[in-house]
Write an enzyme that holds these catalytic residues in place. Structure first.
Site, PDB file in Angstrom:
ATOM      1  N   THR A 181     -72.461  52.010 -49.231  1.00 11.62           N
ATOM      2  CA  THR A 181     -73.461  51.010 -49.564  1.00 11.62           C
ATOM      3  C   THR A 181     -74.786  51.664 -49.899  1.00 11.62           C
ATOM      4  OG1 THR A 181     -72.344  49.558 -48.034  1.00 11.62           O
ATOM      5  CG2 THR A 181     -74.672  49.086 -48.410  1.00 11.62           C
ATOM      6  N   ARG A 209     -63.033  39.816 -47.488  1.00  8.98           N
ATOM      7  CA  ARG A 209     -63.709  40.537 -46.401  1.00  8.98           C
ATOM      8  C   ARG A 209     -65.220  40.644 -46.716  1.00  8.98           C
ATOM      9  NH1 ARG A 209     -66.924  45.500 -46.192  1.00  8.98           N
ATOM     10  NH2 ARG A 209     -66.701  46.406 -44.128  1.00  8.98           N
ATOM     11  N   VAL A 210     -66.053  40.314 -45.771  1.00  8.31           N
ATOM     12  CA  VAL A 210     -67.503  40.462 -45.912  1.00  8.31           C
ATOM     13  C   VAL A 210     -67.964  41.521 -44.922  1.00  8.31           C
ATOM     14  CG1 VAL A 210     -69.732  39.308 -45.593  1.00  8.31           C
ATOM     15  CG2 VAL A 210     -67.838  38.085 -46.687  1.00  8.31           C
ATOM     16  N   GLY A 211     -68.761  42.462 -45.415  1.00 15.20           N
ATOM     17  CA  GLY A 211     -69.261  43.516 -44.540  1.00 15.20           C
ATOM     18  C   GLY A 211     -70.645  43.198 -44.001  1.00 15.20           C
ATOM     19  N   ASP A 212     -71.259  44.212 -43.429  1.00 12.01           N
ATOM     20  CA  ASP A 212     -72.555  44.022 -42.767  1.00 12.01           C
ATOM     21  C   ASP A 212     -73.715  43.839 -43.741  1.00 12.01           C
ATOM     22  OD1 ASP A 212     -72.266  46.662 -43.667  1.00 12.01           O
ATOM     23  OD2 ASP A 212     -73.672  47.419 -42.170  1.00 12.01           O
ATOM     24  N   THR A 232     -75.368  51.783 -43.642  1.00 17.09           N
ATOM     25  CA  THR A 232     -74.284  52.034 -44.591  1.00 17.09           C
ATOM     26  C   THR A 232     -73.091  52.531 -43.781  1.00 17.09           C
ATOM     27  OG1 THR A 232     -74.939  54.316 -44.966  1.00 17.09           O
ATOM     28  CG2 THR A 232     -75.881  52.692 -46.425  1.00 17.09           C
ATOM     29  N   GLY A 233     -71.918  52.432 -44.387  1.00 14.65           N
ATOM     30  CA  GLY A 233     -70.715  52.872 -43.672  1.00 14.65           C
ATOM     31  C   GLY A 233     -69.893  51.666 -43.259  1.00 14.65           C
ATOM     32  N   GLY A 235     -69.036  48.565 -42.009  1.00 15.32           N
ATOM     33  CA  GLY A 235     -69.882  47.466 -41.570  1.00 15.32           C
ATOM     34  C   GLY A 235     -69.364  46.706 -40.374  1.00 15.32           C
TER      35      GLY A 235
HETATM   36  N1  GLY Z   1     -71.548  48.763 -45.037  1.00 13.06           N
HETATM   37  C1  GLY Z   1     -70.909  48.099 -46.075  1.00 13.06           C
HETATM   38  C2  GLY Z   1     -69.658  47.471 -45.728  1.00 13.06           C
HETATM   39  O1  GLY Z   1     -69.091  47.712 -44.679  1.00 13.06           O
HETATM   40  O2  GLY Z   1     -69.205  46.693 -46.523  1.00 13.06           O
END
Ligand code: GLY
Length: 319
Positions: A181, A209-212, A232-233, A235
């Site tokens: 990210t 899927r939704v990330g952070d 980042t990474g 989430g």
């Molecule tokens: N940090 C971005 C994600 O996990 O989608």
């Protein structure tokens, strides 16, 4: 008042010069973050944001993004949005034009983008499609099963597809090279501190899927009482850790930015997690101090001030 500054995670260097130019002209932190992030999203060689982002397990590019301003804690976000290349701008539009809401997902986000005049575009580039097909084929061979490229999409929705997609998510890791990210945060002459985050998410993720990046407190947080932070990474870890919010709370209690990031990452590192567990964090204070931390050695972040001619790379502390 602190000097304006703009900082960003790995690969934000493409956009920071555009953002610092906005700050040089006296523009707002929000304008600087949006302009810088749009440049990153439009970079087809970056496979983790916008056009050229790596797709989900069905080969569809789904984007997440958010923006937050620290003076008023306004937050706007979109998630799992298809077909619009600049999710950071749609996230900003949610914040400004739909203030009764913070987050729109999927078809709702796409409807809102269309109604607000954003142009649709094909986001899956030939290069990203090739990487995706290669990963599917390799994963299928590793497992000794029959999952092959687009055949997976052809049976989407049935039991076999869902099992195969889940299995891929378990086995796939990001490809080699700088990945992840993009976080960008800026401080302007008025003292406003804006944090923006944009991503195509974990490569080959389960559809929907939704990330952070779209979740306040997890991947993005800004509050002038402490500062701004972003992640980042993977989430799922920062969602479980409330990591960005934790960092800002630590800043408010007097921690230096790199220490706050390190402490918050240490908290998530202690979580039970059987998957790849890499996470990075970045922070900026209202008086212009910044720092970052990462789960691995060698990670950096980029900084530009009004005097900079190019982004300067700073090391993050390693856990
Ligand atoms: N940090 C971005 C994600 O996990 O989608």
């Amino acid at each position: 008042m602190a000097e304006p500054v703009i900082i960003g995670s790995e690969r934000s260097e493409v956009g920071l010069p555009v953002g610092v130019e906005v700050l040089r002209r006296g523009g707002s932190a929000l304008d600087a973050v949006e302009a810088a992030m749009r440049r990153c999203e439009d970079n087809p060689d970056d496979h983790y944001v916008g056009t050229g982002g790596l797709p989900n397990a069905r080969g569809e590019v789904e984007l997440d993004a958010s923006v937050m301003t620290g003076s008023d804690r306004r937050f706007g976000a979109v998630a799992a949005m298809r077909g619009y290349p600049n999710p950071i701008s749609v996230a900003r539009a949610v914040m400004e034009r739909l203030p009764q809401h913070c987050l729109l997902v999927g078809p709702g986000a796409e409807l809102f983008a269309a109604e607000n005049g954003f142009a649709r575009a094909e986001l899956l580039t030939d290069d990203a499609r090739r990487i995706w097909r290669g990963q599917l084929t390799e994963a299928g061979q590793r497992a000794g099963d029959s999952v092959e490229g687009e055949n997976t999409a052809a049976v989407a929705g049935d039991r076999r597809y869902r099992e195969a997609a889940l299995d891929l998510v378990r086995r796939l890791a990001p490809h080699e090279g700088p990945w992840g990210t993009i976080n960008i945060m800026a401080l302007d002459t008025s003292g406003e501190l804006c944090v923006g985050v944009s991503t195509s998410g974990y490569p080959f993720k389960y559809p929907g899927r939704v990330g952070d990046s779209a979740i306040p407190g997890a991947g993005n947080w800004s509050d002038l009482r402490g500062g701004g932070a972003a992640c980042t990474g993977r989430g799922e870890l920062s969602m479980r850790g409330g990591t960005a919010r934790t960092i800002v709370d630590l800043l408010a209690r007097g921690s230096e930015p790199a220490d706050a990031c390190r402490l918050a990452l240490a908290d998530t590192a202690a979580l039970p997690d059987e998957f790849r567990a890499e996470l990075r964090a970045l922070a900026l204070t209202p008086d212009g101090r910044h720092g970052g931390a990462a789960g691995q050695e060698g990670s950096v972040y980029a900084v530009m001030t009004l005097d900079s001619t190019e982004p300067e790379l700073h090391p993050r502390v390693a856990l």
